[in-house]
Write a protein that holds these residues in place. Structure first.
Motif, short mmCIF file in Angstrom:
data_model
loop_
_atom_site.label_atom_id
_atom_site.label_comp_id
_atom_site.label_asym_id
_atom_site.label_seq_id
_atom_site.Cartn_x
_atom_site.Cartn_y
_atom_site.Cartn_z
N CYS A 160 34.04 70.89 41.42
CA CYS A 160 35.53 70.78 42.21
C CYS A 160 34.86 69.50 42.75
O CYS A 160 33.65 70.26 43.80
CB CYS A 160 35.94 71.63 42.06
N SER A 161 35.76 69.09 43.92
CA SER A 161 34.99 67.67 44.46
C SER A 161 36.25 67.06 44.41
O SER A 161 36.75 66.61 43.53
CB SER A 161 33.79 67.21 44.37
N LEU A 162 35.81 65.65 45.41
CA LEU A 162 36.90 64.41 45.75
C LEU A 162 36.99 62.96 44.06
O LEU A 162 37.06 61.71 44.21
CB LEU A 162 37.64 63.86 46.50
N MET A 163 35.72 63.16 43.24
CA MET A 163 35.03 62.35 42.74
C MET A 163 35.61 62.63 41.44
O MET A 163 36.22 63.80 40.69
CB MET A 163 33.45 63.14 42.03
N ARG A 164 36.51 61.33 41.09
CA ARG A 164 37.35 60.95 40.14
C ARG A 164 36.62 61.42 38.59
O ARG A 164 37.43 61.64 38.33
CB ARG A 164 37.46 59.29 39.79
N GLY A 165 35.55 61.61 38.53
CA GLY A 165 34.46 61.57 37.36
C GLY A 165 34.43 63.36 36.76
O GLY A 165 33.82 63.75 35.67
N ASN A 166 34.69 64.04 37.78
CA ASN A 166 35.17 65.41 37.55
C ASN A 166 36.47 65.71 37.04
O ASN A 166 36.09 66.92 36.90
CB ASN A 166 34.79 66.29 39.07
N PHE A 167 36.84 65.14 37.15
CA PHE A 167 38.37 65.04 36.76
C PHE A 167 39.32 64.13 34.70
O PHE A 167 38.55 63.69 35.16
CB PHE A 167 39.60 64.65 37.06
N GLU A 194 40.66 56.54 44.78
CA GLU A 194 39.91 57.24 45.55
C GLU A 194 40.67 58.69 45.44
O GLU A 194 42.38 59.69 45.25
CB GLU A 194 40.02 56.83 46.55
N GLY A 195 40.06 59.77 45.13
CA GLY A 195 40.27 60.85 45.75
C GLY A 195 40.63 61.30 47.46
O GLY A 195 40.30 60.86 48.30
#
Length: 125
Positions: A105-112, A46-47
């Motif tokens: 950019c956000s807390l979504m895992r898929g953005n990293f 989780e972010g």
């Protein structure tokens, strides 16, 4: 070679503090969205917090007011200051980087797209 190396984890009693560091190499960290994630055994990653190129910041509701994400551009290092730690903060903590400078950019895992090896944080009651 582009790397993220975390450090600073450990064991602490509830109410204590820890500061996690994430040293970036092979690129300029401030050009990307950077984030901290955590994963408890048997649960999804989780972010926790994220910071974008212009300094915009996101926090998970569970850590707002207790955790602070920051970035030292001179040291090319990301930090997570964790205060008022609770037993439920116990997890493996990972730093992460977006795959490109234009990634959202956000807390979504898929953005990293790039991840460190993780550092364990254990909070005892």
């Amino acid at each position: 070679l582009e790397l993220l190396v975390e450090s600073g984890g450990g064991s602490v009693q509830a109410g204590g503090s820890l500061r996690l560091s994430c040293a970036a190499s092979g690129y300029t960290a401030s050009n990307y969205c950077l984030g901290w994630f955590r994963q408890r055994p048997g649960e999804e990653r989780e972010g926790v917090a994220a910071i974008n190129r212009s300094g915009g910041i996101w926090y998970a509701d569970s850590v707002k007011g207790r955790f602070t994400i920051s970035r030292d551009n001179d040291k090319n290092t990301l930090y997570l200051q964790m205060n008022s730690l609770k037993p439920e903060d116990t997890a493996m903590y990972y730093c992460a980087r977006a795959p490109s400078w234009s990634s959202p950019c956000s807390l979504m895992r898929g953005n990293f797209g790039y991840w460190g090896q993780g550092t364990q944080v254990t909070v005892s009651s």
